[in-house]
Design a protein around this motif. Structure first.
Motif, short mmCIF file in Angstrom:
data_model
loop_
_atom_site.label_atom_id
_atom_site.label_comp_id
_atom_site.label_asym_id
_atom_site.label_seq_id
_atom_site.Cartn_x
_atom_site.Cartn_y
_atom_site.Cartn_z
N THR A 1 0.99 -1.06 -0.07
CA THR A 1 0.03 0.04 0.17
C THR A 1 0.73 1.03 0.13
N PHE A 2 0.59 2.25 -0.82
CA PHE A 2 1.35 3.60 -0.97
C PHE A 2 0.19 4.49 -0.68
N PHE A 3 0.61 5.17 0.52
CA PHE A 3 -0.14 6.34 0.77
C PHE A 3 0.04 7.78 -0.06
N LEU A 4 -1.20 8.15 -0.37
CA LEU A 4 -1.06 9.33 -1.55
C LEU A 4 -1.55 10.42 -0.86
N VAL A 5 -0.74 11.69 -1.18
CA VAL A 5 -1.03 12.77 -0.90
C VAL A 5 -1.57 13.84 -1.76
N ASN A 6 -1.64 13.36 -3.03
CA ASN A 6 -2.48 13.84 -4.01
C ASN A 6 -3.76 13.60 -4.50
N GLY A 7 -4.24 12.61 -3.49
CA GLY A 7 -5.51 12.21 -3.76
C GLY A 7 -5.55 10.82 -4.62
N SER A 8 -6.63 10.60 -5.28
CA SER A 8 -6.64 9.29 -6.15
C SER A 8 -6.12 9.91 -7.58
N THR A 9 -5.88 10.82 -7.73
CA THR A 9 -5.62 11.52 -9.23
C THR A 9 -4.28 10.78 -9.22
N CYS A 10 -3.29 11.15 -8.28
CA CYS A 10 -2.01 10.68 -8.81
C CYS A 10 -1.81 9.15 -8.84
N GLY A 11 -2.54 8.44 -7.97
CA GLY A 11 -2.61 7.22 -7.91
C GLY A 11 -3.09 6.55 -9.42
N ILE A 12 -4.12 7.07 -9.87
CA ILE A 12 -4.46 6.55 -11.22
C ILE A 12 -3.41 7.03 -12.26
N GLU A 13 -2.85 8.08 -12.03
CA GLU A 13 -1.88 8.70 -13.22
C GLU A 13 -0.81 7.71 -13.22
N ALA A 14 -0.03 7.25 -12.01
CA ALA A 14 0.84 6.44 -11.57
C ALA A 14 0.61 5.12 -12.02
N ALA A 15 -0.62 4.77 -11.80
CA ALA A 15 -1.01 3.11 -12.38
C ALA A 15 -0.82 3.13 -13.77
N VAL A 16 -1.45 4.02 -14.40
CA VAL A 16 -1.18 4.08 -15.95
C VAL A 16 -0.04 4.08 -16.46
N LEU A 17 0.83 5.13 -15.81
CA LEU A 17 2.23 5.35 -16.26
C LEU A 17 3.04 3.93 -15.95
N ALA A 18 2.80 3.31 -15.00
CA ALA A 18 3.45 2.15 -14.73
C ALA A 18 3.10 0.89 -15.58
N THR A 146 -14.72 8.66 1.53
CA THR A 146 -15.65 7.77 2.35
C THR A 146 -15.33 7.49 3.75
N MET A 147 -14.24 8.18 3.98
CA MET A 147 -13.70 7.65 5.33
C MET A 147 -13.33 9.30 5.94
N SER A 148 -12.69 8.99 7.00
CA SER A 148 -12.25 10.02 7.90
C SER A 148 -10.83 10.92 7.58
N ALA A 149 -10.21 10.49 6.54
CA ALA A 149 -8.87 10.93 6.25
C ALA A 149 -9.00 12.15 5.88
N MET A 150 -7.87 13.23 5.90
CA MET A 150 -7.88 14.68 5.66
C MET A 150 -8.04 15.00 4.08
N THR A 151 -8.14 16.04 3.46
CA THR A 151 -8.13 16.31 2.06
C THR A 151 -7.15 15.67 1.56
N GLN A 152 -7.59 15.23 0.40
CA GLN A 152 -6.69 14.38 -0.70
C GLN A 152 -5.81 13.32 -0.17
N ALA A 153 -6.29 12.73 0.96
CA ALA A 153 -5.63 11.54 1.40
C ALA A 153 -6.05 10.37 0.66
N ALA A 154 -5.37 9.57 0.21
CA ALA A 154 -5.84 8.15 -0.63
C ALA A 154 -4.68 7.34 -0.52
N MET A 155 -4.95 6.10 -1.06
CA MET A 155 -4.19 4.74 -0.77
C MET A 155 -4.35 4.23 -2.46
N MET A 156 -2.87 3.70 -2.59
CA MET A 156 -2.97 2.89 -3.70
C MET A 156 -2.45 1.46 -3.40
#
Length: 180
Positions: A1-18, A146-156
């Motif tokens: 699991t990678f904790f993301l600070v740029n929201g799901s946006t950077c996770g989706i971008e990274a997944a496609v780039l990878a 949908t959970m209690s994380a702060m703004t732009q917190a996401a997971m990949m």
């Protein structure tokens, strides 16, 4: 699991780039988040658009049928590097991720799931089964939605898969996520 600070946006971008090489194809639904469009631009990938099921009674887009994925993979045999799906949609409609994962893996193609609005699924037995338990290779969740994380917190979540290079994921995340 990678904790993301740029929201799901950077996770989706990274997944496609990878997972998708320049000039190669990725299957994705018409109702993707704009970050998937940005990922197409950044990666040089060519989209193959999948039409979500339309519910005229409720005026909602549903998920992608596994058969639609199978047909598109057959039509573009050997040219597709990844499949990206949105489940649940913004309106809470889920795709049968287990069935789609079976189709993509049979074709030797990784499955990326934008599960931004489903980070809470794991916490109650009456909720849909989360994509990490359904065979997806990369799952991105917006814990701030949908959970209690702060703004732009996401997971990949990058699952153990021969179809995904973890070093490529790390490199892609370093490219699109803040260096702070």
């Amino acid at each position: 699991t990678f904790f993301l600070v740029n929201g799901s946006t950077c996770g989706i971008e990274a997944a496609v780039l990878a997972t998708v090489r320049p000039g190669r194809k990725i299957l994705l639904p018409r109702n993707v988040h704009q970050s998937a469009i940005h990922a197409l631009v950044l990666s040089g990938a060519t989209p193959v658009w999948l039409e979500p099921q339309y519910d005229s009674e409720r005026d909602l887009l549903h998920g992608i049928r596994p058969a639609s994925v199978a047909i598109a993979l057959a039509e573009h045999h050997g040219q597709v590097d990844a499949v990206l799906l949105v489940s649940p949609t913004y309106h809470g409609v889920c795709t049968d991720i287990s069935a789609v994962a079976m189709v993509t893996h049979a074709a030797g193609v990784p499955l990326i799931v934008d599960e931004a609005h489903g980070a809470h699924f794991r916490f109650h037995e009456h909720l849909p089964k989360p994509a990490v338990l359904c065979g997806a290779d990369i799952v991105i969740k917006s814990t701030h939605k949908t959970m209690s994380a702060m703004t732009q917190a996401a997971m990949m979540h990058v699952l153990q898969s021969e179809l995904v290079s973890r070093p490529r994921v790390i490199s892609a995340l370093q490219l699109v996520q803040t260096t702070s």
